[in-house]
Scaffold this active site. Structure first.
Site, short mmCIF file in Angstrom:
data_model
loop_
_atom_site.label_atom_id
_atom_site.label_comp_id
_atom_site.label_asym_id
_atom_site.label_seq_id
_atom_site.Cartn_x
_atom_site.Cartn_y
_atom_site.Cartn_z
N SER A 157 -7.78 -5.79 9.62
CA SER A 157 -8.09 -6.88 10.59
C SER A 157 -7.83 -8.29 10.08
O SER A 157 -8.02 -9.25 10.83
CB SER A 157 -9.54 -6.81 11.11
OG SER A 157 -9.70 -5.76 12.01
N THR A 158 -7.42 -8.45 8.82
CA THR A 158 -7.28 -9.83 8.30
C THR A 158 -5.88 -10.41 8.49
O THR A 158 -5.59 -11.50 8.01
CB THR A 158 -7.65 -9.92 6.81
OG1 THR A 158 -6.68 -9.20 6.03
CG2 THR A 158 -9.03 -9.35 6.54
N GLY B 168 3.08 -6.10 10.21
CA GLY B 168 2.16 -6.06 9.09
C GLY B 168 2.16 -4.73 8.35
O GLY B 168 3.20 -4.09 8.17
N VAL B 169 0.98 -4.31 7.97
CA VAL B 169 0.86 -3.08 7.18
C VAL B 169 1.28 -1.86 7.99
O VAL B 169 1.86 -0.90 7.45
CB VAL B 169 -0.57 -2.95 6.58
CG1 VAL B 169 -1.61 -2.69 7.64
CG2 VAL B 169 -0.61 -1.88 5.49
N ASP B 170 1.03 -1.90 9.29
CA ASP B 170 1.42 -0.81 10.20
C ASP B 170 2.94 -0.61 10.15
O ASP B 170 3.44 0.52 10.01
CB ASP B 170 0.96 -1.20 11.61
CG ASP B 170 0.89 -0.05 12.57
OD1 ASP B 170 1.03 1.10 12.13
OD2 ASP B 170 0.69 -0.30 13.78
N ILE C 17 0.82 -1.22 0.00
CA ILE C 17 0.00 0.00 0.00
C ILE C 17 0.85 1.28 0.00
O ILE C 17 0.40 2.32 -0.46
CB ILE C 17 -1.00 -0.01 1.20
CG1 ILE C 17 -2.14 0.97 0.94
CG2 ILE C 17 -0.30 0.27 2.52
CD1 ILE C 17 -3.33 0.77 1.84
N VAL D 297 -2.85 -10.18 11.77
CA VAL D 297 -2.74 -10.72 13.14
C VAL D 297 -4.06 -10.60 13.91
O VAL D 297 -4.27 -11.35 14.87
CB VAL D 297 -1.59 -10.07 13.95
CG1 VAL D 297 -0.25 -10.45 13.37
CG2 VAL D 297 -1.74 -8.57 14.06
N TYR D 298 -4.95 -9.72 13.52
CA TYR D 298 -6.23 -9.59 14.24
C TYR D 298 -7.21 -10.70 13.88
O TYR D 298 -8.25 -10.84 14.51
CB TYR D 298 -6.84 -8.20 14.03
CG TYR D 298 -6.25 -7.12 14.93
CD1 TYR D 298 -5.15 -7.40 15.76
CD2 TYR D 298 -6.78 -5.84 14.98
CE1 TYR D 298 -4.61 -6.43 16.59
CE2 TYR D 298 -6.24 -4.86 15.81
CZ TYR D 298 -5.15 -5.16 16.61
OH TYR D 298 -4.62 -4.19 17.43
N ASN E 12 -2.90 0.12 15.77
CA ASN E 12 -3.41 -0.36 17.06
C ASN E 12 -3.81 0.84 17.90
O ASN E 12 -3.47 1.98 17.57
CB ASN E 12 -2.35 -1.22 17.77
CG ASN E 12 -1.00 -0.54 17.82
OD1 ASN E 12 -0.86 0.55 18.37
ND2 ASN E 12 0.00 -1.15 17.20
#
Ligand code: ADP
Length: 171
Positions: free
Chosen positions: A119-120, A30-32, A9, A122-123, A22
């Site tokens: 959310s798809t 991840g994306v974060d 992204i 680690v969440y 978070n």
């Protein structure tokens, strides 16, 4: 208009990109992690300043920072729900992430926004269900405003990409 792509992204050409953050806005994996690495320490400082005023960003809510070193006009941070088996209002909270991020984009006059599959990772939200919520929510929100905003779903894994493709009817 809704667009679908596969990739990172941070390479999106949208005005604004959305981060699956978070509640502490601390930057994680991840994306974060990818967005924080690419944007640099400026947004860490902005997030810290925001947290010291507001304590935390609740699940489903969204806020915006600058894009730091990235070429975008901003980064919208939203906190997706952690999957708890479907009994904790996860669908509603996930829909709110998309709606609140779109509101911020509209309010700031942006004409394009890119979403990851919130959310798809680690969440643990089931991917097919998350895609249904994401697409349905965005389509409903755009309604008659389709010409004013280009919304991109940027999938990072093939499984999500195939799911989105099948729902959006592309081949
Ligand atoms: P969450 O905690 O909301 O589950 P994650 O970052 O773990 O957040 O995962 C959310 C989605 O982001 C996952 O589908 C993952 O494949 C995807 N993702 C990871 N890195 C990137 C990236 N650089 N660009 C776009 N999507 C990404």
């Amino acid at each position: 208009m809704i667009k679908l792509s596969l990739g990172d992204i941070t390479n999106s050409t949208a005005d604004v990109i959305v981060n699956a953050a978070n509640s502490a806005l601390r930057g994680g994996g991840g994306v974060d992690g990818a967005i924080h690495r690419a944007a640099g320490p400026i947004i860490v400082e902005e997030c810290k300043a925001w947290i010291s005023k507001n304590k935390e960003l609740p699940t489903g809510k969204a806020m915006m920072t600058s894009a730091g070193k990235l070429p975008h006009k901003g980064i919208i941070h939203t906190v997706g729900p952690m999957w708890e088996g479907g009994v904790a209002n996860e669908d509603q909270l996930l829909a709110e992430c998309y709606i609140n991020a779109l509101h911020i984009a509209f309010e700031n006059g942006f004409s394009s926004i890119a979403f990851p599959n919130i959310s798809t990772g680690v969440y643990g939200f089931p991917k097919r269900d998350a895609a249904d919520v994401a697409i349905c929510t965005v389509q409903n929100f755009l309604g008659s405003r389709k010409e004013q905003m280009k919304v991109s779903f940027v999938c990072f894994d093939d499984e999500n990409f195939e799911i989105y493709k099948s729902i959006l009817g592309e081949d």
